[in-house]
Write an enzyme that holds these catalytic residues in place. Structure first.
Site, PDB file in Angstrom:
ATOM      1  N   GLU A 161      -6.387 -23.070   1.127  1.00 21.56           N
ATOM      2  CA  GLU A 161      -5.794 -22.801   2.780  1.00 21.56           C
ATOM      3  C   GLU A 161      -6.346 -24.280   3.133  1.00 21.56           C
ATOM      4  O   GLU A 161      -7.129 -25.047   3.351  1.00 21.56           O
ATOM      5  CB  GLU A 161      -6.263 -21.517   3.197  1.00 21.56           C
ATOM      6  N   ARG A 178      -7.890   0.235   3.985  1.00 22.57           N
ATOM      7  CA  ARG A 178      -8.948   1.111   3.848  1.00 22.57           C
ATOM      8  C   ARG A 178      -8.817   1.887   5.253  1.00 22.57           C
ATOM      9  O   ARG A 178      -8.439   0.754   6.003  1.00 22.57           O
ATOM     10  CB  ARG A 178      -9.996   1.198   3.555  1.00 22.57           C
ATOM     11  N   LYS A 231     -10.569 -20.905  -1.567  1.00 21.84           N
ATOM     12  CA  LYS A 231     -11.123 -19.313  -1.283  1.00 21.84           C
ATOM     13  C   LYS A 231     -11.350 -18.549  -2.399  1.00 21.84           C
ATOM     14  O   LYS A 231      -9.956 -18.971  -3.532  1.00 21.84           O
ATOM     15  CB  LYS A 231      -9.949 -18.932  -0.299  1.00 21.84           C
TER      16      LYS A 231
END
Ligand code: MV4
Length: 445
Positions: free
Chosen positions: A200, A291, A158
């Site tokens: 991961e 957010r 990632k």
């Protein structure tokens, strides 16, 4: 309290924020591109400022134009909504440097959580469980091999600057690792200008469950339970539920406590969401969003809270005024994201809406900036309405959702309403029996 709030966004979320402002008695400033001159968020605002041409980078992402709009209208706070500049730490810093309050977390926390490696390190140190993986960035293929050997294949490479699914590569075994590592790196560099990657263990049938948090500036942190956001296609969520059909009240309480204890130690403020993968009875933190999220209404419906009002209050320096024991969960809520897309090909379908009829009645909420005669421009996200239903339990919520979808009429453009109708009628969906892969198979088959 603030004297005037500039809303640096468009569409339904701009209306959602205006509504909270109006109930707080705070005047609003809309900003808009030339393509949105006739848009509902402009019509309903107290004032509006045109900030540039249609392309988002020239308007809704145009920091100088937005700061100028705040300055000339005398706005003392900016709400960024979601998307656009909402998780841009540099923007939050510039807003504050202009003496205007950014309605959100501190720039330092936005920056920390934007760096997925830093976010995981912070959460690990606070006792939040992670997916097994590398300890930080993986600098080369040799290190990648050692990590993969330790945690076992399959693994996922990632991008640290990624998130939302961009810049991820799976390696099923040692033969595929070098390619996955190099491809992920190259894509990370070209997409984010940052080639830092981490590894991961790849979970192959998780649910995506996220915890909603709210914190004030005095160290009070509460959670409003979880949302199940597993029903997505190509990282676009289509339907969200609160609570998750897969977790118990006891699990919710435990995960909520882990999340709130962690964020209290971090000194976090305003709203935030911790994203987890849930598989085989285990939660693993993957990312944090700093957010307000698209799917926040399902949480509002089951908790009876106005999250935007809370964001504004805590940004203005108010204390929460309640604690976790006063937050009660009631019933079940489901949101459908209706997009201006062909329900079979998912091709965007911008154009003129010739007629619009929103469903109503008990437990039905529509968050949309559409109106009969409006034009859906091709330049922005294709979501045109959120249909949210609330009922005493999941069975009744699904029944109500079917009824509300049948009532909903958007004429002139194709939308995904027919797809939502098919999902609601599916026995596996009705059983709550789905993972993040369920919808891709459903639309393919
Ligand atoms: C994963 C995963 C499986 N294992 N990490 C995709 C978006 C980003 N937020 C993280 N994502 C995933 N991370 C491990 N270790 C599977 C996904 C994933 C996914 C996650 C949430 C919702 C939808 C998804 C769709 C595909 C892959």
């Amino acid at each position: 309290m603030f004297q005037k709030i500039l809303i640096a966004n468009r569409g339904e979320i701009a209306l959602r924020i205006q509504r909270a402002c109006r109930e707080l008695g705070i005047p609003t400033v809309a900003v808009h591109s030339t393509a949105d001159a006739e848009a509902m968020h402009v019509r309903l605002a107290d004032e509006s400022v045109c900030i540039g041409p249609p392309a988002a980078r020239d308007s809704y992402l145009n920091v100088a134009a937005i700061l100028s709009a705040a300055s000339i209208t005398g706005a003392d706070a900016i709400h960024p909504g979601y998307g656009f500049l909402s998780e841009n730490a540099g923007f939050a810093e510039m807003v504050e440097a202009h003496g205007v309050t950014f309605i959100g977390p501190s720039p330092a926390h936005i920056r920390m959580m934007g760096d997925k490696i830093a976010a995981k390190a912070a959460m690990a140190s606070l006792g939040v469980p992670l997916v097994p993986g590398s300890d930080g960035a993986v600098p080369d293929v040799e290190t990648a091999r050692a990590v993969a050997k330790r945690i076992g294949y399959p693994v996922l490479v990632k991008a640290s600057a990624g998130g939302g699914g961009r810049g991820m590569k799976v390696a099923g075994n040692a033969d595929g690792l070098e390619d996955a590592f190099r491809t992920a790196r190259a894509e990370a560099l070209s997409a984010f200008g940052n080639d830092s990657v981490y590894i991961e263990k790849y979970l192959d049938h998780p649910r995506h469950i996220e915890m909603q948090i709210l914190a004030d500036s005095f160290g009070s942190v509460v959670h409003f339970g979880e949302r199940d956001c597993s029903l997505q296609r190509r990282h676009q969520k289509l339907l969200e539920e609160a609570g998750s059909p897969a977790i118990s009240a006891t699990q919710r309480e435990a995960l909520g406590k882990t999340a709130t204890d962690g964020l209290k130690q971090l000194g976090y403020r305003n709203v935030g969401t911790l994203e987890f993968l849930y598989q085989d009875g285990q939660f693993a933190f993957i990312e944090m969003n700093t957010r307000l999220q698209v799917e926040h209404p399902v949480t509002e419906m089951i908790c009876g809270v106005d999250l935007v009002r809370e964001q504004i209050r805590v940004a203005a320096g108010a204390a929460l005024g309640y604690d976790q024991s006063e937050i009660a969960f009631s019933g079940h809520a489901i949101e459908c994201r209706v997009t201006a897309e062909d329900p079979e090909t998912f091709m965007p379908t911008p154009g003129r809406v010739t007629a619009f009829h929103a469903p109503g009645g008990l437990g039905v909420r529509i968050d949309s900036a559409l109106y009969a005669g409006c034009f859906v421009p091709p330049y922005y996200d294709s979501m045109v309405a959120k249909l949210i239903v609330h009922a005493p339990n999941r069975f009744e919520a699904i029944n109500r959702l079917r009824r509300a979808l049948d009532e909903f009429a958007i004429v002139g453009i194709k939308t995904t309403i027919p797809l939502h109708q098919r999902i609601v009628d599916d026995p596996e969906f009705q059983a709550g029996d789905y993972t993040i892969h369920w919808l891709e198979r459903f639309v393919a088959g």
